[in-house]
Design an enzyme around this catalytic site. Structure first.
Site, mmCIF file in Angstrom:
data_model
loop_
_atom_site.group_PDB
_atom_site.id
_atom_site.type_symbol
_atom_site.label_atom_id
_atom_site.label_comp_id
_atom_site.label_asym_id
_atom_site.label_seq_id
_atom_site.Cartn_x
_atom_site.Cartn_y
_atom_site.Cartn_z
ATOM 1 N N ASP A 136 -4.597 -0.945 9.564
ATOM 2 C CA ASP A 136 -5.782 -1.582 9.978
ATOM 3 C C ASP A 136 -6.045 -1.052 11.593
ATOM 4 O O ASP A 136 -5.161 -1.407 12.620
ATOM 5 C CB ASP A 136 -5.552 -2.904 10.407
ATOM 6 C CG ASP A 136 -5.654 -3.738 8.876
ATOM 7 O OD1 ASP A 136 -5.253 -3.023 7.756
ATOM 8 O OD2 ASP A 136 -6.082 -4.880 8.653
ATOM 9 N N LYS A 189 -13.323 -6.355 4.559
ATOM 10 C CA LYS A 189 -12.359 -7.257 4.973
ATOM 11 C C LYS A 189 -12.846 -8.174 6.210
ATOM 12 O O LYS A 189 -12.752 -7.628 7.328
ATOM 13 C CB LYS A 189 -11.086 -6.832 5.326
ATOM 14 C CG LYS A 189 -10.175 -7.577 5.922
ATOM 15 C CD LYS A 189 -8.631 -7.069 5.975
ATOM 16 C CE LYS A 189 -7.794 -8.113 6.728
ATOM 17 N NZ LYS A 189 -6.418 -7.443 7.035
ATOM 18 N N LYS A 211 -13.711 -3.704 8.433
ATOM 19 C CA LYS A 211 -13.124 -5.074 8.786
ATOM 20 C C LYS A 211 -13.823 -5.536 9.965
ATOM 21 O O LYS A 211 -14.150 -4.868 10.732
ATOM 22 C CB LYS A 211 -11.529 -5.059 8.908
ATOM 23 C CG LYS A 211 -10.762 -6.080 9.384
ATOM 24 C CD LYS A 211 -9.317 -5.592 9.433
ATOM 25 C CE LYS A 211 -8.793 -6.999 10.081
ATOM 26 N NZ LYS A 211 -7.254 -6.762 10.304
#
Lengths: 323, 274
Positions: free
Chosen positions: A159, A259, A223
């Site tokens: 991430d 996400k 995300k």
């Protein structure tokens, strides 16, 4: 329509449109997804699905090996043994499905070796934040080292945060190049999720543009947030990102994952997000490979609601772990 | 100018409409009140659970100050209460003022007890061995109050406060005679520096809520002050499974006994000389 020209590896240039997004419209449409009536079996299905999509997260300065181990245990087996026994006792006639593991654990790179050991053979993925999370304010070579270490330690998902400072001052090429460089390191070894930190991008126009740019640069997932900035994930922001994913899919045939992270604490919110994903992108995205929740306290509420669906009663809050 | 009122529920320190959107008229159309649903009750429990953490961890002296402030706020709203009682219950001016006095008196009584009940009922126990042995009262947790069908302001205040003293949080389902009392009463709690969620006030039908109140695991005790035997049986039956404590017959006002119904006792052994 305004657009931005970006140089891609190989020397050619692509043009990424900088769409204006109707903020009021996005808010209205996002709120329309909260009005669906999802009950009984459908609700239970949604709750189970949400568990399998959860990235159980701990990203605190105070993280310890003990806490990460505890979280891994919970990720693999989210409920204490007596939870299912109690459901069986209270609802003897119902067919009770076992509680699945969550999708992944999300930790800092330093905690990856510990988590790796705990998760071995469990099927739970191991995500690590990297690139100087959460601010992303370091030189590129250090960010890349951060990523390489996390992968070496055993992270299967990375991430990364984008450099919001560069983005806001208009240096989009820098943001793009950094994502490309991180993607190069990840290659096929790790899934790349790109955190836009939408709370700092300020406008939906920026969110839309940053989403498209991240996908062009090679993101496997986009995300919303680090969870360290308010506002974190909101429904309108997620909607805009989902639409960017849809448009990118229409143009390229590539399916990019989504996400939302931060601020999703209740099962009800999770169901709203699932409804939105289904109506914007379709059922293909209702899968842990394509959609994740970045959350910690959400899991406990999902488990409470599942207990309620089976038995008609609310279970003790303290019966679950604190995180 | 007269305006039509819809009196909101009081959940988590906020004046909330029922999530079900339902309301019903009360006291010859004096106002409409919200009809609390099972979900409203569930939300109240979540609020009460987090409110209780903050309330029970406050010093006894501070709890005392806050409950005393309720008395002050109630006194400040005397005219509003008196007008409500006169309009809806056809009470005389004297009677209405007496009712408010009873409420204030209960607030003051329990405010005084916050930092005293522990000494009164705690003890140092004689044990055979080199130990200090203490017993002290602790809060039970979230307590639901199912109030009487007969309106008695002083008694309602008494029932709520006796639960609060021990550090518990309350979800009160007000009785059907004067549910509109929720409006000024919730304002008393909202302006007394009480943490959000410690007192939650609901209006609605016991018929709809009895079962869910009794079966919610997070509700640790029920003060059952309603006259209905039928729902008493329901509550008893549904509470067996999760071992809730049911406390009926809160008759005598301003009594230490009322506080003791909502505390648990912890006994600590401590080695002497360590």
């Amino acid at each position: 329509m305004p657009s931005v020209s970006i140089k891609v590896p190989g020397g050619s240039r692509i043009t990424i449109p900088h769409y204006p997004v109707d903020m009021v419209g996005a808010g209205e449409r996002a709120s329309s997804f909260t009005k669906r009536s999802i009950k009984k079996e459908s609700k239970l299905d949604a709750l189970y699905l949400a568990i399998t999509m959860t990235d159980l997260t701990t990203l605190e300065g105070a993280d310890t090996p003990g806490k990460v181990k505890q979280l891994c245990g919970k990720a693999i087996s989210p409920v204490p043994a007596h939870y299912l026994q109690e459901i069986k006792r209270l609802a003897p006639d119902k067919k009770i499905r076992p509680i699945p593991s969550v999708a992944a654990i999300c930790v800092y790179p330093e905690m990856v070796p510990i988590a790796r050991k705990c998760l071995e053979g469990s099927g739970v993925e191991l995500a690590s934040v990297a690139t100087a999370f959460p601010a992303g304010q370091l030189s590129l070579d250090l960010k890349l080292k951060d990523v390489a270490r996390a992968i070496k330690f055993g992270a299967t998902e990375i991430d990364m945060v984008i450099d919001r400072g560069a983005f806001l001052r208009g240096d989009y090429q820098k943001v793009f190049d950094e994502i490309v460089a991180v993607k190069d390191i990840c290659e096929d070894r790790a899934h790349l999720k790109v955190i836009l930190e939408t709370g700092e991008l300020k406008t939906l126009d920026n969110v839309r543009f940053a989403s498209t740019m991240a996908m062009e640069a090679g993101a496997d997932f986009i995300k919303t947030s680090t969870g360290k900035v308010t506002p974190a994930a909101t429904m309108p922001v997620t909607l805009v990102m989902l639409q960017a994913i849809w448009d990118y899919y229409q143009q390229t045939g590539k399916k990019i994952g989504m996400k939302p992270a931060g601020g999703i604490r209740t099962a009800k919110q999770a169901v709203h997000y699932l409804v939105m994903v289904n109506e914007v992108l379709g059922a293909d995205w209702l899968h842990p490979k394509m959609f994740r929740f970045g959350a910690s306290s959400l899991l406990n509420d999902l488990l409470r609601q599942i207990f309620k669906q089976y038995t008609g009663q609310y279970y003790y809050q303290d019966i679950f772990s604190l995180d | 100018m007269k305006i039509e009122k819809t009196i909101k529920l009081f959940i988590n320190g906020q004046f909330a409409r029922s999530e079900s959107g339902r309301t019903y008229p009360v006291n010859d159309n004096y106002a409409r009140v919200c009809q609390a649903s099972k979900k409203d009750f569930r939300n109240s429990v979540d609020a009460a659970k987090s409110g209780e953490k903050s309330w029970s961890s406050k010093s006894a002296y501070n709890r005392s100050q806050i409950i005393y402030r309720m008395a002050e706020m109630c006194e400040g709203k005397r005219d509003q209460f008196v007008s409500l009682f006169k309009t809806t219950l056809s009470a005389s001016d004297k009677k209405a003022n007496e009712m408010v006095d009873e409420g204030i008196s209960s607030f003051v009584y329990y405010a005084g007890f916050c930092d005293k009940y522990s000494q009164t009922i705690g003890s140092v126990n004689p044990v055979s061995g080199p130990f200090h042995n203490f017993t002290t009262p602790e809060s039970v947790g979230v307590v639901a109050l199912i109030d009487s069908d007969e309106f008695n302001f002083g008694a309602t205040v008494d029932r709520i406060c006796s639960i609060l003293v021990g550090g518990n949080s309350v979800i009160a389902l007000l009785g059907p005679t004067l549910p509109a009392v929720l409006a000024p009463l919730s304002e008393v709690f909202a302006t007394s520096d009480l943490p959000a969620g410690v007192v939650n006030l609901l209006t609605g039908h016991l018929e709809e809520l009895a079962e869910v109140i009794a079966s919610h695991r997070e509700v640790r005790s029920i003060s059952y002050q309603n006259e209905s035997k039928k729902f008493y049986e329901t509550v008893r039956e549904k509470s067996v499974d999760n071992m809730k404590r049911i406390v009926p017959n809160h008759k005598e006002l301003k009594s230490l006994e009322n506080i003791l119904s909502f505390v648990e006792y912890k006994t600590v052994w401590h080695p002497i000389g360590v």
